[in-house]
Design a protein around this motif. Structure first.
Motif, short mmCIF file in Angstrom:
data_model
loop_
_atom_site.label_atom_id
_atom_site.label_comp_id
_atom_site.label_asym_id
_atom_site.label_seq_id
_atom_site.Cartn_x
_atom_site.Cartn_y
_atom_site.Cartn_z
N LYS A 1 0.84 -1.21 0.00
CA LYS A 1 0.00 0.00 0.00
C LYS A 1 0.87 1.26 0.00
O LYS A 1 0.53 2.26 -0.65
N CYS A 2 2.01 1.20 0.69
CA CYS A 2 2.94 2.33 0.68
C CYS A 2 3.43 2.58 -0.75
O CYS A 2 3.48 3.73 -1.21
N ALA A 3 3.79 1.50 -1.44
CA ALA A 3 4.30 1.64 -2.82
C ALA A 3 3.21 2.21 -3.71
O ALA A 3 3.46 3.12 -4.52
N MET A 4 2.00 1.70 -3.56
CA MET A 4 0.88 2.18 -4.38
C MET A 4 0.66 3.68 -4.15
O MET A 4 0.45 4.45 -5.09
N THR A 5 0.75 4.11 -2.91
CA THR A 5 0.51 5.52 -2.58
C THR A 5 1.63 6.41 -3.13
O THR A 5 1.37 7.51 -3.63
N CYS A 6 2.87 5.93 -3.04
CA CYS A 6 3.98 6.70 -3.64
C CYS A 6 3.73 6.89 -5.13
O CYS A 6 3.91 7.98 -5.67
N ALA B 1 5.35 11.14 4.21
CA ALA B 1 6.56 11.51 3.48
C ALA B 1 6.32 11.66 1.98
O ALA B 1 6.86 12.59 1.36
N ALA B 2 5.53 10.78 1.37
CA ALA B 2 5.38 10.85 -0.10
C ALA B 2 4.83 12.21 -0.52
O ALA B 2 5.46 12.91 -1.33
N PRO B 3 3.69 12.66 0.01
CA PRO B 3 3.20 13.98 -0.42
C PRO B 3 4.04 15.14 0.08
O PRO B 3 4.23 16.13 -0.64
N THR B 4 4.56 15.03 1.30
CA THR B 4 5.27 16.17 1.89
C THR B 4 6.58 16.43 1.14
O THR B 4 6.93 17.58 0.85
N LEU B 5 7.30 15.34 0.81
CA LEU B 5 8.53 15.51 0.04
C LEU B 5 8.23 15.86 -1.42
O LEU B 5 8.94 16.65 -2.03
N ALA B 6 7.14 15.29 -1.96
CA ALA B 6 6.77 15.64 -3.34
C ALA B 6 6.54 17.14 -3.46
O ALA B 6 6.92 17.77 -4.45
N ALA B 7 5.95 17.73 -2.43
CA ALA B 7 5.65 19.17 -2.45
C ALA B 7 6.91 20.02 -2.25
O ALA B 7 6.83 21.25 -2.29
N GLY B 8 8.04 19.38 -2.00
CA GLY B 8 9.30 20.12 -1.90
C GLY B 8 9.78 20.37 -0.48
O GLY B 8 10.76 21.10 -0.27
N ASN B 9 9.11 19.75 0.49
CA ASN B 9 9.57 19.88 1.87
C ASN B 9 10.63 18.82 2.18
O ASN B 9 10.78 17.84 1.45
N VAL B 10 11.26 19.00 3.34
CA VAL B 10 12.27 18.07 3.85
C VAL B 10 11.69 17.42 5.10
O VAL B 10 10.98 18.08 5.86
N GLY B 11 11.92 16.11 5.31
CA GLY B 11 11.31 15.40 6.44
C GLY B 11 12.30 14.98 7.51
O GLY B 11 13.41 14.52 7.20
N LEU B 12 11.88 15.17 8.76
CA LEU B 12 12.65 14.63 9.90
C LEU B 12 11.69 13.71 10.65
O LEU B 12 10.64 14.16 11.10
#
Ligand code: NAP
Length: 459
Positions: A86-91, A141-152
């Motif tokens: 499901k993680c892969a599908m969402t990415c 992480a998938a949407p947040t990084l896609a939008a150009g943010n950095v994740g911790l």
């Protein structure tokens, strides 16, 4: 709380980890701050290529990641494999849809060029729970990084190897240094992170108490938060329902993830005309569940994630019984190594019973009897939570009326609640605020910027 892998199926400590010291935390925050401008300047298609490679690696290593999830928090191995898939599908969903969802929205204004742009906020802290150790992180992480943010990522202290595996996964997928890092720290470190000026925003998935704390600290810093908290979802069975299906699916909806899902059905609110039939069938299905080792394909339900979970759930059950609730099945920890709890059904709960008004995060169903649909809605809304809900009826007009009247982030009719990247996911009331998934999740950590350009008058 120490940071360790303790196998819930056996109770054995498999590995211990030293929490990162102040210098190690500082290095990672500095890496994230340095990556912020690099990543936001990276073209969207290159960012999405990383997210697509994350999906490919999740598929290629599905068995390895599934084994890690099961080892650290005890979910059935088959469910862990499904989680990785499901993680892969969402990415992939975000890789396909982010260009459309992040595109400028042009507004027709005479004499102007005007549009709304979606720009990243910067470094986003994610405080995450153990119950879906990959899914909760990837859906942030998938949407947040896609939008150009950095994740911790500050993951739960009982899934450190999942946290490290996720960090390695993003690095292998080609995320530049600092774009996605795990911090092995306890919850006592979260305040310092939230007050660090280099961290722009935070998302927390977890308990109501953790949400109140993070929300208060972030609020004091005027930082945006998304809070995905607890739930005590109603599963309403009305007079014309397909009772067989409702009882069968109801047990799945309660016992999914060994009873530890925020959107598990927790309160079964049943019309009195079908209540006896529903209860009999529901209890029969519960008693037929094979409790056992989560790596054994014959097991239908595995252990709880920790000894503490077993103690907390048992306390709520015993207090509810002492308050007058009737025990129809289970009601005790299982006498075997590991953290197993017997699938449990309660009925006739008085209002002061903990299982009436608290979230029970384990395999415990509470059955309530109501005279009509209005009473069902009133009982459903009498909770301080409002995450998901399920309604069972053959009368689709009644279904729509009830769906609109329920105070929750989503309602499923004749089906159990489930998240899906195409739809927003989140809650109201003490279940939190903000949304994950779909367009709403992608835009939560963006600056929704208005730009209006009028040509200057000629000199
Ligand atoms: P939890 O104890 O709140 O922990 C979640 C995360 O928050 C962990 O990383 C934990 O760190 C951290 N944390 C705990 N107390 C904190 C505090 N005071 N300040 C800052 N961080 C804190 O929740 P859990 O037991 O892991 O997860 C179960 C809960 O999560 C249930 O209530 C469930 O309904 C909810 N949940 C909600 C959703 C949703 O989408 N709405 C999804 C899944 C689960 P440590 O591990 O280091 O303590």
């Amino acid at each position: 709380m120490s940071i360790a892998t303790i196998n819930p199926a056996t109770g054995e400590t498999v590995a211990r980890f030293e929490p990162y010291d102040a210098a190690a935390v500082e290095t990672r925050i500095a890496n994230a701050a340095a990556a912020r401008d690099v990543w936001r300047a990276t073209p969207l298609d290159e960012r999405l290529a990383v997210i697509r490679r994350v999906a490919d690696i999740l598929d290629a290593r599905r068995d390895e990641y599934a084994a890690l999830m099961t080892l650290e928090m005890g979910k059935l191995l088959s469910a862990a494999r499904d989680e990785a898939a499901k993680c892969a599908m969402t990415c992939r969903w975000y890789a396909d849809n982010a260009p459309r969802l992040l595109a400028n929205d042009y507004v027709d204004v005479e004499g102007e060029r005007a549009w709304v742009a979606y720009q990243p906020l910067g470094v986003v802290l994610a405080v995450m729970p153990w119950n879906f150790p990959f899914w909760q992180v990837l859906r942030f992480a998938a949407p947040t990084l896609a939008a150009g943010n950095v994740g911790l990522l500050k993951h739960a202290s009982n899934v450190p190897q999942c946290a490290l595996a996720l960090e390695a996964l993003f690095a292998e997928a080609g995320a530049p240094r600092g774009v996605f890092q795990a911090l092995l720290v306890g919850s006592d470190a979260v305040e310092g992170l939230l007050t660090d000026p280099r961290i722009a925003a935070a998302t927390l998935t977890g308990s109501e108490g953790a949400g109140r704390s993070v929300g208060a600290i972030a609020g004091g810093q005027l930082k945006k938060t998304v809070l995905e908290l607890g739930g005590s979802d109603p599963f309403i069975v009305l007079a014309t329902a397909d009772v067989d299906a409702a009882a069968r699916v109801g047990v799945q909806a309660r016992m999914i993830n060994n009873g530890q899902s925020c959107v598990a059905a927790k309160r079964f609110i049943v019309h009195e005309r079908v209540a006896d039939e529903f209860t009999e069938k529901f209890v029969a299905h519960v008693n037929a569940l094979a409790v056992g080792d989560p790596t054994d394909p014959a097991s239908a339900i595995g252990p709880l994630a920790s000894r503490r979970q077993v103690e907390d759930v048992d306390h709520q059950v015993q207090q509810s019984v002492a308050a007058g609730a009737r025990l129809l099945a289970g009601g005790r920890p299982l006498d075997r190594p590991g953290f197993y709890y017997a699938p449990t059904v309660l009925s006739d709960l008085p209002q002061h019973a903990p299982a009436y008004h608290e979230e029970v995060f384990g395999p415990v169903a509470s059955i309530f009897r109501v005279p009509d649909a209005d009473a069902a809605v009133a009982l459903a809304n009498g909770s301080r939570y409002g995450l998901g809900a399920s309604v069972w009826t053959r009368d689709m007009r009644e279904a729509e009326r009830v769906a609109l009247a329920i105070e929750s982030g989503s309602v499923f009719v004749n089906a159990m609640m489930a998240s899906d990247p195409r739809f927003p996911f989140g809650g109201v009331k003490a279940s939190g605020h903000g949304r994950e998934l779909a367009a709403w999740g992608l835009r939560e950590f963006t600056n929704v910027k208005t730009i209006r350009m009028r040509p200057a008058a000629s000199p």
